[in-house]
Design a protein around this motif. Structure first.
Motif, PDB file in Angstrom:
ATOM      1  N   ASP A   1     -12.769   2.127   8.328  1.00 28.82           N
ATOM      2  CA  ASP A   1     -11.717   1.841   9.318  1.00 28.82           C
ATOM      3  C   ASP A   1     -11.567   2.997  10.292  1.00 28.82           C
ATOM      4  OD1 ASP A   1     -11.274  -0.564   8.154  1.00 28.82           O
ATOM      5  OD2 ASP A   1      -9.462   0.021   7.080  1.00 28.82           O
TER       6      ASP A   1
ATOM      7  N   ILE B   1      -3.255   0.600  -5.419  1.00 25.16           N
ATOM      8  CA  ILE B   1      -4.315   1.543  -5.824  1.00 25.16           C
ATOM      9  C   ILE B   1      -3.786   2.595  -6.791  1.00 25.16           C
ATOM     10  CG2 ILE B   1      -5.912   3.322  -5.004  1.00 25.16           C
ATOM     11  CD1 ILE B   1      -7.106   1.281  -3.608  1.00 25.16           C
TER      12      ILE B   1
ATOM     13  N   GLY C   1       2.939   2.773   4.588  1.00 27.79           N
ATOM     14  CA  GLY C   1       3.269   3.165   3.216  1.00 27.79           C
ATOM     15  C   GLY C   1       2.471   4.348   2.717  1.00 27.79           C
ATOM     16  N   SER C   2       1.161   4.294   2.875  1.00 32.60           N
ATOM     17  CA  SER C   2       0.323   5.358   2.325  1.00 32.60           C
ATOM     18  C   SER C   2       0.516   6.674   3.069  1.00 32.60           C
ATOM     19  CB  SER C   2      -1.148   4.958   2.376  1.00 32.60           C
ATOM     20  OG  SER C   2      -1.331   3.788   1.635  1.00 32.60           O
TER      21      SER C   2
ATOM     22  N   GLU D   1       1.458 -13.224  12.875  1.00 25.18           N
ATOM     23  CA  GLU D   1       0.820 -12.286  11.942  1.00 25.18           C
ATOM     24  C   GLU D   1      -0.700 -12.308  12.104  1.00 25.18           C
ATOM     25  OE1 GLU D   1       1.386 -13.215   7.852  1.00 25.18           O
ATOM     26  OE2 GLU D   1       0.702 -11.241   7.179  1.00 25.18           O
TER      27      GLU D   1
ATOM     28  N   ILE E   1      -4.250  10.650  -4.517  1.00 22.73           N
ATOM     29  CA  ILE E   1      -3.235  10.154  -5.449  1.00 22.73           C
ATOM     30  C   ILE E   1      -2.891  11.209  -6.494  1.00 22.73           C
ATOM     31  CG2 ILE E   1      -2.828   8.468  -7.296  1.00 22.73           C
ATOM     32  CD1 ILE E   1      -4.322   6.425  -5.549  1.00 22.73           C
ATOM     33  N   ASP E   2      -3.892  11.961  -6.952  1.00 24.45           N
ATOM     34  CA  ASP E   2      -3.648  12.962  -7.996  1.00 24.45           C
ATOM     35  C   ASP E   2      -3.177  14.301  -7.448  1.00 24.45           C
ATOM     36  OD1 ASP E   2      -4.231  11.259 -10.020  1.00 24.45           O
ATOM     37  OD2 ASP E   2      -6.360  11.772 -10.063  1.00 24.45           O
TER      38      ASP E   2
ATOM     39  N   TYR F   1      -6.375   7.833   1.347  1.00 23.15           N
ATOM     40  CA  TYR F   1      -5.202   8.137   0.518  1.00 23.15           C
ATOM     41  C   TYR F   1      -5.515   8.054  -0.961  1.00 23.15           C
ATOM     42  CZ  TYR F   1      -4.638   3.107  -0.237  1.00 23.15           C
ATOM     43  OH  TYR F   1      -4.839   1.798  -0.586  1.00 23.15           O
ATOM     44  N   PHE F   2      -6.511   7.201  -1.313  1.00 19.95           N
ATOM     45  CA  PHE F   2      -6.786   7.054  -2.749  1.00 19.95           C
ATOM     46  C   PHE F   2      -7.483   8.286  -3.327  1.00 19.95           C
ATOM     47  CE2 PHE F   2      -9.641   4.107  -0.376  1.00 19.95           C
ATOM     48  CZ  PHE F   2     -10.815   4.829  -0.454  1.00 19.95           C
ATOM     49  N   ASP F   3      -7.943   9.175  -2.456  1.00 20.61           N
ATOM     50  CA  ASP F   3      -8.466  10.454  -2.950  1.00 20.61           C
ATOM     51  C   ASP F   3      -7.361  11.498  -3.093  1.00 20.61           C
ATOM     52  OD1 ASP F   3     -11.002   9.435  -3.036  1.00 20.61           O
ATOM     53  OD2 ASP F   3     -11.608  10.242  -1.093  1.00 20.61           O
TER      54      ASP F   3
ATOM     55  N   GLU G   1      -3.408  -9.335  13.267  1.00 14.71           N
ATOM     56  CA  GLU G   1      -4.619  -8.988  12.502  1.00 14.71           C
ATOM     57  C   GLU G   1      -5.865  -9.042  13.372  1.00 14.71           C
ATOM     58  OE1 GLU G   1      -3.305 -11.085   8.362  1.00 14.71           O
ATOM     59  OE2 GLU G   1      -5.254 -11.619   9.211  1.00 14.71           O
TER      60      GLU G   1
ATOM     61  N   LYS H   1      -0.643   0.712   7.809  1.00 12.61           N
ATOM     62  CA  LYS H   1       0.657   0.118   8.061  1.00 12.61           C
ATOM     63  C   LYS H   1       1.807   1.115   8.037  1.00 12.61           C
ATOM     64  CE  LYS H   1      -0.479  -3.095   5.198  1.00 12.61           C
ATOM     65  NZ  LYS H   1      -0.563  -4.242   4.278  1.00 12.61           N
TER      66      LYS H   1
ATOM     67  N   ALA I   1     -13.531   0.328  -1.156  1.00 10.86           N
ATOM     68  CA  ALA I   1     -13.869   1.705  -0.764  1.00 10.86           C
ATOM     69  C   ALA I   1     -13.572   2.679  -1.907  1.00 10.86           C
ATOM     70  CB  ALA I   1     -13.079   2.104   0.479  1.00 10.86           C
ATOM     71  N   TRP I   2     -12.454   2.460  -2.569  1.00  8.16           N
ATOM     72  CA  TRP I   2     -12.071   3.352  -3.676  1.00  8.16           C
ATOM     73  C   TRP I   2     -13.084   3.264  -4.815  1.00  8.16           C
ATOM     74  CZ3 TRP I   2     -10.400   1.741  -8.667  1.00  8.16           C
ATOM     75  CH2 TRP I   2      -9.996   2.779  -9.515  1.00  8.16           C
TER      76      TRP I   2
ATOM     77  N   PHE J   1       3.568   8.267   1.710  1.00  9.45           N
ATOM     78  CA  PHE J   1       3.241   8.737   0.361  1.00  9.45           C
ATOM     79  C   PHE J   1       2.523  10.081   0.425  1.00  9.45           C
ATOM     80  CE2 PHE J   1      -0.185   8.713  -2.893  1.00  9.45           C
ATOM     81  CZ  PHE J   1       0.546   8.616  -4.062  1.00  9.45           C
TER      82      PHE J   1
ATOM     83  N   ASN K   1      -9.322   4.082   4.842  1.00  5.75           N
ATOM     84  CA  ASN K   1     -10.660   4.284   4.302  1.00  5.75           C
ATOM     85  C   ASN K   1     -11.656   4.576   5.426  1.00  5.75           C
ATOM     86  OD1 ASN K   1     -11.926   1.717   5.034  1.00  5.75           O
ATOM     87  ND2 ASN K   1     -10.442   0.839   3.584  1.00  5.75           N
TER      88      ASN K   1
ATOM     89  N   CYS L   1       0.841  -1.171   0.000  1.00  8.25           N
ATOM     90  CA  CYS L   1       0.000   0.000   0.000  1.00  8.25           C
ATOM     91  C   CYS L   1       0.898   1.250   0.000  1.00  8.25           C
ATOM     92  CB  CYS L   1      -0.835  -0.045   1.278  1.00  8.25           C
ATOM     93  SG  CYS L   1      -2.186   1.069   1.294  1.00  8.25           S
ATOM     94  N   PRO L   2       0.678   2.285  -0.782  1.00  6.09           N
ATOM     95  CA  PRO L   2      -0.505   2.554  -1.613  1.00  6.09           C
ATOM     96  C   PRO L   2      -0.373   2.107  -3.077  1.00  6.09           C
ATOM     97  CG  PRO L   2       0.869   4.503  -1.601  1.00  6.09           C
ATOM     98  CD  PRO L   2       1.605   3.440  -0.808  1.00  6.09           C
TER      99      PRO L   2
END
Lengths: 76, 378
Positions: free
Chosen positions: B30, A18, B76-77, B359, B52-53, B48-50, B363, B74, A49-50, B80, B27, A14-15
């Protein structure tokens, strides 16, 4: 299912799954289907969700031997 | 320039009530389910996916004068997004190392009590609201309700020059995986819990040990038969001063009766405990519970979660002059339907019936604790 394009995001954290998915989706025409393969466990929740927030439709998802596969139809 | 913050850094800020602005990029579901909270913590959620641009659209939602922390599941995002925010010109952007996973696992150690006979530490699991304890006396240590992060207790004991000789679980936990069995294996300590809880591995049954004595410590086991919450929940009364109340009594009120589906039966037992054994205890007994629901309300001036029994009694109508029937009716009416995430699998692991990889354990424990969920603020 007839996928227009397949994205291999296996091994990416991630990310990136996506990010790749979004980039590929931008190049498709509405109604076309993108197939995504990923191993990141968070990808299922996030892709769902995306897709919901962008108007794409998650048609199907499955898991096989640690690989998650998604079929997403591009929205209008 | 972006910087990294650890769960410990965040924990320190939350406990010291320092200002922090969090951009949570997980998201929406969560975030709504579970997030970092604190009196001076303000947070917003933008997946985060909103972003990206580009992040231009959110810059006006971020206050300029506060420290900014970007958080994801975790790591990464959040990194980013933090990089993009820094490129857009924001200063003081940090991301959370290890994300919410590491927040879930962080324990903060606080001294609760010290006299000539013993020292008592509380371990706050800030990301989940779980509390565990260590009682140290004469080179020995007793651990109460240990989490699975056994190194934390081993290090704390080592720091005290003590050897862990006793481990107790107040009940079979439904919200987190107990470290009791593993810690007992590592230290050779005696491990106690109620036999009626149904664990299948070997341990010392509290039914046969109603008192544990070592060095200057005298621990009495108050067995509260609580079918419903779990079949054999107990509290530990140490040196007539400290009541380790498990999931029976919290700073904010009584435990929840519905997890086993026998709310009315449990409520009657709870009544007998509150109006019998606990009524006989002095007001200045310090109650140290197994959980908290809201840190800001339940943490005291000394920085630990706990309160004097008299204060809890005075603030809780249910503990004052109720007849049994109205008590039971009210407790049952407060029963909730939300359960801790994955509680059936966690119970199976704690009973020793199932095993899980490290692991998988991680979770299973992700998410909020719902044993003490906001029970006083209905």
């Amino acid at each position: 299912m007839n996928s227009t394009k397949v994205i291999d995001a296996k091994g990416l954290a991630c990310p990136m799954p996506i990010v790749r998915t979004k980039k590929a989706m931008d190049e498709l025409a509405p109604g076309e289907i993108l197939e995504v393969h990923a191993t990141d466990k968070g990808s299922k929740n996030d892709l769902t969700a995306w897709a919901g927030s962008t108007g794409h439709e998650l048609l199907k998802s499955e898991e096989e031997a640690g690989v998650f596969k998604f079929w997403i139809k591009k929205g209008e | 320039m972006i910087t990294m913050m650890t769960a410990k850094d965040v924990g320190t800020m939350v406990k010291h009530k320092e200002e922090l602005f969090i951009l949570d990029v997980r998201n929406q579901t969560d975030y709504q389910d579970w997030r970092i909270e604190g009196e001076q913590v303000e947070s917003i959620n933008i997946p985060y996916f909103d972003l990206i641009d580009g992040v231009d659209g959110v810059l006006d939602q971020i206050p300029a004068h506060k420290k900014l922390l970007v958080v994801c599941a975790k790591e990464g995002s959040s990194k980013f997004v933090a990089e993009q925010l820094a490129e857009a010109g924001l200063e003081q952007v940090a991301y959370l190392q290890g994300g919410m996973k590491s927040w879930s696992e962080y324990l903060e150690q606080v001294l609760v009590f010290a006299d000539e006979r013993m020292k008592v530490y509380q371990f706050l699991r800030l990301g989940k609201g779980c509390l565990s304890y260590m009682v140290v006396s004469g080179g020995e240590a007793l651990v109460i309700d240990p989490s699975r992060f056994t190194d934390v207790y081993l290090d704390a004991a080592k720091h005290e020059g003590a050897k862990i000789s006793h481990i107790v679980d107040s009940h079979l936990h439904a919200d987190h995986i107990s470290g009791g069995k593993q810690l007992a294996q590592m230290t050779g300590a005696d491990y106690y819990m109620m036999k009626s809880e149904g664990a299948v591995f070997s341990f010392k049954p509290l039914e046969e040990h109603d008192r544990i004595r070592f060095a200057q410590v005298d621990l009495r086991v108050l067995a509260v038969k609580t079918p419903g919450h779990t079949p054999g929940s107990v509290s530990f009364f140490v040196n007539d001063k400290l009541l380790f109340s498990g999931d029976t009594l919290f700073v904010g009120g009584l435990g929840r009766p519905d997890l086993g589906g026998k709310a009315a039966e449990w409520a009657q037992d709870l009544y007998d405990t509150v109006y019998g054994k606990m009524a006989a205890m002095a007001d200045d007994v310090i109650v140290l519970p197994g959980h908290y629901a809201e840190l800001d309300r339940e943490v005291n001036e000394s920085g630990y979660v706990g309160a004097q029994l008299g204060v809890i009694r005075a603030a809780n109508e249910l503990m004052n002059q109720q007849d049994k029937k109205s008590f039971v009716d009210q407790v049952v009416a407060q029963a909730k339907t939300e359960t801790p995430p994955n509680f059936e699998e966690i119970i199976a692991i704690n009973r020793g019936v199932e095993e899980a990889t490290a692991e998988r354990q991680q979770e299973l424990e992700i998410g909020p604790n719902r044993c003490a969920l906001h029970h006083t603020h209905e």
